[in-house]
Enzyme design. Sequence first.
Site, mmCIF file in Angstrom:
data_model
loop_
_atom_site.group_PDB
_atom_site.id
_atom_site.type_symbol
_atom_site.label_atom_id
_atom_site.label_comp_id
_atom_site.label_asym_id
_atom_site.label_seq_id
_atom_site.Cartn_x
_atom_site.Cartn_y
_atom_site.Cartn_z
ATOM 1 N N ARG A 72 -7.745 43.029 -16.415
ATOM 2 C CA ARG A 72 -7.585 42.444 -17.748
ATOM 3 C C ARG A 72 -7.944 43.478 -18.810
ATOM 4 O O ARG A 72 -8.779 44.343 -18.598
ATOM 5 C CB ARG A 72 -8.487 41.223 -17.907
ATOM 6 C CG ARG A 72 -7.938 39.970 -17.235
ATOM 7 C CD ARG A 72 -8.841 38.773 -17.422
ATOM 8 N NE ARG A 72 -10.068 38.908 -16.660
ATOM 9 C CZ ARG A 72 -11.251 39.247 -17.161
ATOM 10 N NH1 ARG A 72 -11.381 39.463 -18.459
ATOM 11 N NH2 ARG A 72 -12.300 39.359 -16.389
ATOM 12 N N TYR A 200 -0.296 42.760 -14.781
ATOM 13 C CA TYR A 200 -1.492 42.421 -14.003
ATOM 14 C C TYR A 200 -1.879 40.938 -14.133
ATOM 15 O O TYR A 200 -1.907 40.394 -15.248
ATOM 16 C CB TYR A 200 -2.685 43.297 -14.410
ATOM 17 C CG TYR A 200 -3.951 42.766 -13.768
ATOM 18 C CD1 TYR A 200 -4.181 42.965 -12.410
ATOM 19 C CD2 TYR A 200 -4.839 41.975 -14.479
ATOM 20 C CE1 TYR A 200 -5.271 42.409 -11.790
ATOM 21 C CE2 TYR A 200 -5.948 41.409 -13.863
ATOM 22 C CZ TYR A 200 -6.157 41.636 -12.511
ATOM 23 O OH TYR A 200 -7.230 41.067 -11.892
ATOM 24 N N GLY A 201 -2.270 40.342 -13.051
ATOM 25 C CA GLY A 201 -2.622 38.920 -12.916
ATOM 26 C C GLY A 201 -3.207 38.257 -14.143
ATOM 27 O O GLY A 201 -2.572 37.420 -14.792
ATOM 28 N N GLY A 202 -4.439 38.605 -14.466
ATOM 29 C CA GLY A 202 -5.148 37.906 -15.542
ATOM 30 C C GLY A 202 -4.460 38.019 -16.889
ATOM 31 O O GLY A 202 -4.659 37.181 -17.771
ATOM 32 N N LYS A 209 -6.172 32.491 -17.054
ATOM 33 C CA LYS A 209 -7.165 32.757 -18.104
ATOM 34 C C LYS A 209 -6.646 32.339 -19.484
ATOM 35 O O LYS A 209 -7.410 31.855 -20.312
ATOM 36 C CB LYS A 209 -7.551 34.231 -18.111
ATOM 37 C CG LYS A 209 -8.042 34.745 -16.773
ATOM 38 C CD LYS A 209 -9.270 34.036 -16.298
ATOM 39 C CE LYS A 209 -9.640 34.533 -14.908
ATOM 40 N NZ LYS A 209 -10.906 34.066 -14.411
ATOM 41 N N HIS A 229 -15.302 28.645 -16.886
ATOM 42 C CA HIS A 229 -15.056 29.671 -15.861
ATOM 43 C C HIS A 229 -15.961 29.360 -14.662
ATOM 44 O O HIS A 229 -16.909 30.081 -14.388
ATOM 45 C CB HIS A 229 -15.379 31.050 -16.456
ATOM 46 C CG HIS A 229 -14.855 32.200 -15.665
ATOM 47 N ND1 HIS A 229 -15.333 33.479 -15.824
ATOM 48 C CD2 HIS A 229 -13.883 32.276 -14.721
ATOM 49 C CE1 HIS A 229 -14.678 34.292 -15.006
ATOM 50 N NE2 HIS A 229 -13.813 33.594 -14.331
ATOM 51 N N SER A 251 -16.445 37.361 -13.667
ATOM 52 C CA SER A 251 -15.406 37.801 -12.734
ATOM 53 C C SER A 251 -15.981 38.766 -11.711
ATOM 54 O O SER A 251 -16.817 39.610 -12.042
ATOM 55 C CB SER A 251 -14.288 38.504 -13.502
ATOM 56 O OG SER A 251 -13.741 37.648 -14.463
ATOM 57 N N ALA A 252 -15.500 38.641 -10.468
ATOM 58 C CA ALA A 252 -15.876 39.555 -9.386
ATOM 59 C C ALA A 252 -17.371 39.520 -9.057
ATOM 60 O O ALA A 252 -17.973 40.524 -8.707
ATOM 61 C CB ALA A 252 -15.420 40.990 -9.696
ATOM 62 N N CYS A 253 -17.990 38.332 -9.169
ATOM 63 C CA CYS A 253 -19.392 38.154 -8.767
ATOM 64 C C CYS A 253 -19.515 37.149 -7.630
ATOM 65 O O CYS A 253 -20.585 36.587 -7.396
ATOM 66 C CB CYS A 253 -20.242 37.710 -9.947
ATOM 67 S SG CYS A 253 -20.516 39.017 -11.161
ATOM 68 N N GLY A 254 -18.427 36.888 -6.924
ATOM 69 C CA GLY A 254 -18.523 36.079 -5.710
ATOM 70 C C GLY A 254 -18.282 34.587 -5.870
ATOM 71 O O GLY A 254 -18.720 33.802 -5.029
ATOM 72 N N LYS A 255 -17.569 34.171 -6.917
ATOM 73 C CA LYS A 255 -17.266 32.741 -7.057
ATOM 74 C C LYS A 255 -16.468 32.233 -5.862
ATOM 75 O O LYS A 255 -16.737 31.162 -5.334
ATOM 76 C CB LYS A 255 -16.469 32.469 -8.340
ATOM 77 C CG LYS A 255 -17.320 32.368 -9.585
ATOM 78 C CD LYS A 255 -16.628 31.614 -10.719
ATOM 79 C CE LYS A 255 -15.355 32.246 -11.190
ATOM 80 N NZ LYS A 255 -15.544 33.592 -11.729
ATOM 81 N N THR A 256 -15.459 33.016 -5.449
ATOM 82 C CA THR A 256 -14.609 32.565 -4.347
ATOM 83 C C THR A 256 -15.436 32.433 -3.063
ATOM 84 O O THR A 256 -15.323 31.443 -2.344
ATOM 85 C CB THR A 256 -13.425 33.535 -4.155
ATOM 86 O OG1 THR A 256 -12.741 33.650 -5.407
ATOM 87 C CG2 THR A 256 -12.461 33.034 -3.099
ATOM 88 N N ASP A 278 -12.426 29.099 -9.483
ATOM 89 C CA ASP A 278 -12.447 29.927 -10.693
ATOM 90 C C ASP A 278 -12.553 29.140 -11.994
ATOM 91 O O ASP A 278 -13.181 29.608 -12.932
ATOM 92 C CB ASP A 278 -11.182 30.811 -10.726
ATOM 93 C CG ASP A 278 -11.261 31.947 -11.736
ATOM 94 O OD1 ASP A 278 -12.351 32.547 -11.872
ATOM 95 O OD2 ASP A 278 -10.247 32.239 -12.385
ATOM 96 N N ARG A 370 -6.340 42.359 -5.213
ATOM 97 C CA ARG A 370 -6.405 40.896 -5.147
ATOM 98 C C ARG A 370 -5.513 40.309 -4.065
ATOM 99 O O ARG A 370 -4.534 40.917 -3.648
ATOM 100 C CB ARG A 370 -5.940 40.322 -6.503
ATOM 101 C CG ARG A 370 -6.785 40.746 -7.696
ATOM 102 C CD ARG A 370 -7.872 39.768 -7.949
ATOM 103 N NE ARG A 370 -8.843 40.216 -8.943
ATOM 104 C CZ ARG A 370 -9.735 39.402 -9.510
ATOM 105 N NH1 ARG A 370 -9.760 38.126 -9.209
ATOM 106 N NH2 ARG A 370 -10.612 39.867 -10.364
ATOM 107 N N ARG A 401 -25.296 38.645 -12.537
ATOM 108 C CA ARG A 401 -25.430 39.767 -11.610
ATOM 109 C C ARG A 401 -26.475 40.676 -12.228
ATOM 110 O O ARG A 401 -26.193 41.419 -13.170
ATOM 111 C CB ARG A 401 -24.084 40.478 -11.474
ATOM 112 C CG ARG A 401 -24.119 41.793 -10.702
ATOM 113 C CD ARG A 401 -22.783 42.507 -10.790
ATOM 114 N NE ARG A 401 -21.803 41.896 -9.897
ATOM 115 C CZ ARG A 401 -21.619 42.266 -8.626
ATOM 116 N NH1 ARG A 401 -22.326 43.253 -8.103
ATOM 117 N NH2 ARG A 401 -20.731 41.675 -7.882
ATOM 118 N N GLY A 495 -23.436 33.135 3.151
ATOM 119 C CA GLY A 495 -23.778 31.852 3.760
ATOM 120 C C GLY A 495 -25.207 31.403 3.466
ATOM 121 O O GLY A 495 -25.494 30.209 3.334
HETATM 122 O O1 SAT Z 1 -7.860 38.952 -13.174
HETATM 123 S S1 SAT Z 1 -8.236 37.584 -13.519
HETATM 124 O O2 SAT Z 1 -8.581 37.526 -14.939
HETATM 125 O O3 SAT Z 1 -7.169 36.654 -13.232
HETATM 126 C C1 SAT Z 1 -9.583 37.164 -12.578
HETATM 127 C C2 SAT Z 1 -10.852 37.371 -13.275
HETATM 128 O O4 SAT Z 1 -11.067 38.418 -13.898
HETATM 129 O O5 SAT Z 1 -11.707 36.472 -13.210
HETATM 130 MN MN MN Z 2 -12.250 34.425 -13.005
#
Ligand code: SAT
Ligand code: MN
Length: 585
Positions: A72, A200-202, A209, A229, A251-256, A278, A370, A401, A495
């Site tokens: 992003r 790009y995705g985001g 987003k 979020h 973002s990228a702190c382990g939500k998934t 997310d 991703r 984080r 876990g």
């Molecule tokens: O790249 S995305 O914005 O879709 C994902 C994220 O940064 O949380």
């Molecule tokens: Mn996100």
Amino acid sequence: MSSHTTNLNVLSWVQEQVRLCQPDRVVWCDGSDQEAERLYQQAVNEGILLRLNPEKHPRSYYHRSNPNDVARVEQMTYICTSTEEEAGPTNNWCEPRSMYRRLEGLTRGAMKGRTMYVVPYLMGPPGSPLAKVGVELTDSLYVVLNMRIMTRMGDAAWQQLGDSDDFNRGLHCLLDQNPERRLICHFPQDNAIISVGSGYGGNVLLGKKCLALRIGSYLGRREGWLAEHMLILGVESPTGEKTFVAAAFPSACGKTNFAMLVPPTAYKGWKIWTVGDDIAWMYPGADGRLWAINPEAGYFGVAPGTNGATNPNAMATIARDTIFTNVALKPDGTVWWEGHDDPPPSECLDWQGRPWTPASKEKAAHPNSRFTAPMANNPSLAREVNDPAGVPISAIIFGGRRASTLPLVCEAFNWVHGVYMGATMGSETTAAASGAVGQVRRDPMAMLPFCGYNMGWYFRHWLNLRKKIKLPPRIFQVNWFRKGNDGRFLWPGFGENMRVLKWVIDRANGSVGAWETPLGWVPRTQDFDLDGMENFDSSDFENLQNINLEEWRREVLSQDELFMRLYSFLPKEMIFQRELLVARL
Ligand code: SAT
Ligand code: MN
């Protein structure tokens, strides 16, 4: 191709955009399997996607983005409201008329020689009072195929919309993917998004987003709900009781990983169900509780670090029907990334298509590479995910984080204190946004890049909602990322986070005690379950929970940076909470 809708508002808007962008062809997407098959084949023919080894990755594809276009771009992201005050001090603002004019210049004729895809999509379960319809016009097949996984695309959207004019108007043009001509613009007052110059995705999956968070938060304030979020998960006890929790992490702190957590073996009979990984849309229910839906239908997750130990459910989810972006490609048509279960391949192509070997200095997969995978593939998918009413939320977790300062877990004294905890969240930056990685920045509720209006008003909205929720969820703060003096993480995470979750839901259900500290309620050592943990005892736990007053005085001062920026819009409750904290310290 037929449009599948007779909605005149849609038809006339699309016509207008066709006149502007001048595509050679217009394709109305219906989201069907047959269509997907055709479009995947076309994307392969056009070199946009590569078909992965069908035995090892059924119906899965590989994509490389432009190397200048991998995250992003917050500095190019705009909130265009009629006044600057509405966007607030933490957003880039531009007056809508001049931005529309600038974008018109960029998009006029931008699809000449190309195809415009019309992508109708629904955010949220069909029939949900909270669900929102969007239509994205894009000249990127990659976007179409990702949107098909991430949203409910096709008829579900037209059905929800009917004849209404209430849909998000999204326009996306790839242009030449020149960073100089990259703009992600939101017009919340028009429920419109225009994104140009990125693939790009985001930046381009406009339902995520852009609509679900930036426009969503704006609508949420107007309509009395919250767009957050946050992941949503359900904890099922051995007796079958389910408690739902929402949790915000940057973002990228382990939500998934957290949303798909598999409890340690000592937790026999416990089960975690994923509602979302997310985004959460939350509203005060008629019963006085806070209810939440996941507006999405898939996961756009970070690949590096994902493996059978950190997230077995994600590995099962991405075993088929998945699009991989910017990971490494092995000679046998399979994929790899740093932190994969498989050892580094002796040779492969890196995310830029260059030959890579374990001796290479650079990473094989981009740190923000991703996977896009349908939630239906997730073995831990919650049954309630398609329930129009959503799930009742008993606890809200704010996670940062932080290498120091923040304890593993701590509970707010009350709603206002919890809002203050969320508002002062700090986190070290990650690869999900372009810019330096590892610096602490204030990221209130993990929404700093995603709040579509004035952040001060956003805190006010959170405080006001309390009056509409008779049974508010308890609010917690967690930090999985604290490090010891040797630079190693103090907490194993993944876990084992089940242990934290267990204390959280026990608190939410009123079945366990706590100690009072200046920061809030914390687990008594005897109440925190360490059974079955290796190389971790109660003294390690106390280390992890340690509150260093000196660090906290500095922390309060550094929180002031954000508060000063927002000062004239900050609810005075936030200042009072700060004073109370200082007094307790
Ligand atoms: O790249 S995305 O914005 O879709 C994902 C994220 O940064 O949380
Ligand atoms: Mn996100």
